[in-house]
Design an enzyme around this catalytic site. Structure first.
Site, short mmCIF file in Angstrom:
data_model
loop_
_atom_site.label_atom_id
_atom_site.label_comp_id
_atom_site.label_asym_id
_atom_site.label_seq_id
_atom_site.Cartn_x
_atom_site.Cartn_y
_atom_site.Cartn_z
N GLU A 1 0.96 -1.36 0.04
CA GLU A 1 0.06 0.17 0.21
C GLU A 1 0.79 1.17 -0.06
O GLU A 1 0.30 2.21 0.67
CB GLU A 1 -1.00 -0.10 1.50
CG GLU A 1 -1.76 -1.24 1.27
CD GLU A 1 -2.86 -1.37 2.46
OE1 GLU A 1 -2.99 -0.31 3.09
OE2 GLU A 1 -3.22 -2.20 2.54
N GLU B 1 -5.95 -10.95 -0.52
CA GLU B 1 -6.79 -10.83 0.95
C GLU B 1 -8.27 -10.68 0.72
O GLU B 1 -8.86 -9.92 0.98
CB GLU B 1 -6.36 -9.21 1.51
CG GLU B 1 -4.82 -9.26 1.52
CD GLU B 1 -4.19 -7.83 2.26
OE1 GLU B 1 -5.28 -7.21 2.82
OE2 GLU B 1 -3.08 -7.57 2.44
O1 G3I Z 1 -0.88 -7.32 18.68
C1 G3I Z 1 -1.92 -7.89 19.32
C2 G3I Z 1 -1.20 -9.22 19.76
O2 G3I Z 1 0.12 -8.89 20.75
C3 G3I Z 1 -2.14 -10.07 20.73
O3 G3I Z 1 -1.52 -11.12 21.03
C4 G3I Z 1 -3.22 -10.38 19.64
C5 G3I Z 1 -4.42 -11.25 20.33
O4 G3I Z 1 -5.08 -10.35 21.07
O5 G3I Z 1 -3.68 -9.19 19.14
C6 G3I Z 1 -2.97 -8.26 18.42
O6 G3I Z 1 -3.70 -7.27 18.07
C7 G3I Z 1 -4.18 -6.86 16.96
C8 G3I Z 1 -4.14 -7.85 15.86
O7 G3I Z 1 -4.73 -7.36 14.57
C9 G3I Z 1 -5.06 -9.42 16.15
O8 G3I Z 1 -6.27 -8.97 16.34
C10 G3I Z 1 -3.45 -5.82 16.36
O9 G3I Z 1 -3.39 -4.98 17.56
C11 G3I Z 1 -4.08 -5.35 15.36
O10 G3I Z 1 -3.42 -4.10 14.72
C12 G3I Z 1 -4.16 -6.12 14.22
O11 G3I Z 1 -4.83 -5.67 13.00
C13 G3I Z 1 -4.51 -6.29 11.66
C14 G3I Z 1 -4.20 -5.22 10.75
O12 G3I Z 1 -3.85 -5.78 9.35
C15 G3I Z 1 -2.94 -4.31 11.17
O13 G3I Z 1 -1.88 -5.21 11.23
C16 G3I Z 1 -5.79 -6.99 11.23
O14 G3I Z 1 -6.02 -8.15 11.98
C17 G3I Z 1 -5.70 -7.25 9.55
O15 G3I Z 1 -6.79 -7.97 9.34
C18 G3I Z 1 -5.23 -6.17 9.01
O16 G3I Z 1 -4.82 -6.67 7.55
C19 G3I Z 1 -4.50 -5.59 6.77
C20 G3I Z 1 -3.42 -6.26 5.74
O17 G3I Z 1 -2.14 -6.50 6.59
C21 G3I Z 1 -3.24 -5.17 4.54
N1 G3I Z 1 -4.41 -4.84 3.68
C22 G3I Z 1 -5.53 -4.56 4.63
C23 G3I Z 1 -5.74 -5.30 5.86
C24 G3I Z 1 -7.15 -4.84 6.72
O18 G3I Z 1 -6.77 -3.75 7.15
#
Ligand code: G3I
Length: 358
Positions: A163, A270
């Site tokens: 992105e 995705e």
């Molecule tokens: O970081 C914690 C971790 O320490 C903890 O053990 C775990 C279980 O509770 O949670 C983790 O938290 C969150 C994780 O998702 C799991 O739910 C993170 O804070 C949160 O930022 C993370 O969000 C992900 C996001 O990308 C940011 O990385 C989403 O699941 C994921 O679906 C989303 O995916 C993105 C693609 O990478 C790029 N394209 C868009 C897509 C949707 O935003």
């Protein structure tokens, strides 16, 4: 007299009946009889079927069983991102990545690395960086080569940069990487990754390319520039976060054709199909489920049409509806995936099977 008067009407009825049959025949492509279209997705598809997952899901026996029956590629939904693993300069938290890579290797599943550089998962210490551009670039180069080098021979492919272009624009996002490394940072990151592993496949990954012609053109221009400068790149990831009718089939078809023209591999990286952006639904209706099913079937057909050597596969962004990122991100309940919250298949699953089988 009666017959002569009714002849034109009869002709019109017969003509309409003939046309309708032809139309139906065109839609009902008979599956290959040698393939059992009720098998797991990975058994049906002529290319990898991937899943975005996380280690804590794999400890559920039912989830693990469905994953191994249907998927032969895994993408870490968040465990391989810089904000999780790159905890300080020269310091890494490898456990989350190792867990997922170990699971994939034990089950002979392809691993697609996601994502080395993404402004949506940059650690705070990188965002707050203060120093020289040269020092910043050295940090990023060391990070890329440490991670790619560690999983050489284990991780098949990487989203090197995710992105990088503004939505609805052909301009680069003003990320911390652009700030400290300059506009040509993407090329250098691909080179760093290639230096760390001569065999790993290097992807650029983005969303909304079918709906944003300027953004799509920027990616295509980047690919042509890379080719002209011998910058290594192997594929493009089309994220495919879709709604029922957005982007249109025509828009998707055009973008797929444009990327096929580049000769690069294409990863539908995705895939999910959300239904409730407007928040008008409080449950998944049969009608919506059927429309969602038709879209999943059509997306499989789009991938089927890609030349075999350029098909990198279709990865679904989550297993069951309750795992999806969408409700939290868009603020409404939604049902975007192939399985319901109880891990039961939805019409979308059967329709996706049918589309893969054609
Ligand atoms: O970081 C914690 C971790 O320490 C903890 O053990 C775990 C279980 O509770 O949670 C983790 O938290 C969150 C994780 O998702 C799991 O739910 C993170 O804070 C949160 O930022 C993370 O969000 C992900 C996001 O990308 C940011 O990385 C989403 O699941 C994921 O679906 C989303 O995916 C993105 C693609 O990478 C790029 N394209 C868009 C897509 C949707 O935003």
């Amino acid at each position: 007299m009666y017959i002569s008067k009714s002849l034109p009407l009869l002709f019109i009825v017969l003509l309409l009946f003939f046309v309708n049959c032809k139309k139906q025949a065109a839609q009902c492509i008979e599956p290959d009889p040698s393939i059992d279209c009720t098998s797991g997705l990975k058994e049906i598809a002529p290319y990898p079927i991937g899943l975005a997952t996380a280690t804590f899901y794999l400890q559920e026996p039912a989830y693990d069983s469905i994953l191994r029956q249907n998927f032969n590629s895994l993408t870490a939904e968040w465990q391989m991102k810089q904000n999780i693993i790159h905890i300080a300069e020269g310091s890494y938290n490898w456990q989350p990545m190792d867990d997922l890579v170990d699971y994939a290797q034990q089950n002979n599943i392809r691993i697609h690395g996601h994502a080395l550089l993404w402004h949506g998962a940059t650690p705070k210490w990188i965002e707050d960086y203060e120093g020289t551009s040269e020092e910043f670039e050295a940090i990023i180069k060391d990070y890329i080569q440490t991670v790619v080098g560690r999983y050489k021979g284990k991780i098949t492919s990487w989203d090197v940069v995710n992105e990088a272009f503004k939505d609805n624009s052909g301009n680069l996002r003003a990320t911390v990487f652009k700030k400290w490394m300059g506009d040509d940072y993407i090329a250098r990151c691909f080179q760093y990754a290639r230096e760390a592993d001569p065999d790993v496949l290097l992807f650029y990954n983005d969303f909304n390319l079918p709906s944003s012609s300027s953004k799509c053109q920027a990616v295509l221009d980047m690919v042509e520039d890379f080719k002209a400068r011998n910058i290594p790149i192997d594929g493009i990831g089309l994220q495919m976060h879709l709604q029922l009718q957005w982007p249109s089939d025509q828009q998707i078809q055009k973008t797929v054709e444009q990327i096929v023209e580049t000769g690069l591999k294409i990863h539908f990286s995705e895939l999910d199909v959300r239904l409730n952006d407007a928040g008008r639904l409080d449950s998944l209706t049969t009608e919506q489920a059927e429309k969602q099913a038709a879209r999943y079937c059509q997306i499989a057909r789009f991938h089927n049409q890609i030349p075999t050597e350029q098909q990198y596969g279709i990865s679904i962004w989550g297993l069951r509806d309750s795992d999806s990122w969408i409700p939290q991100f868009f603020g409404n309940e939604d049902w975007p995936l192939l399985f319901d919250q109880n891990l039961k298949t939805k019409p979308a699953y059967e329709a996706f099977q049918k589309g893969l089988c054609e």
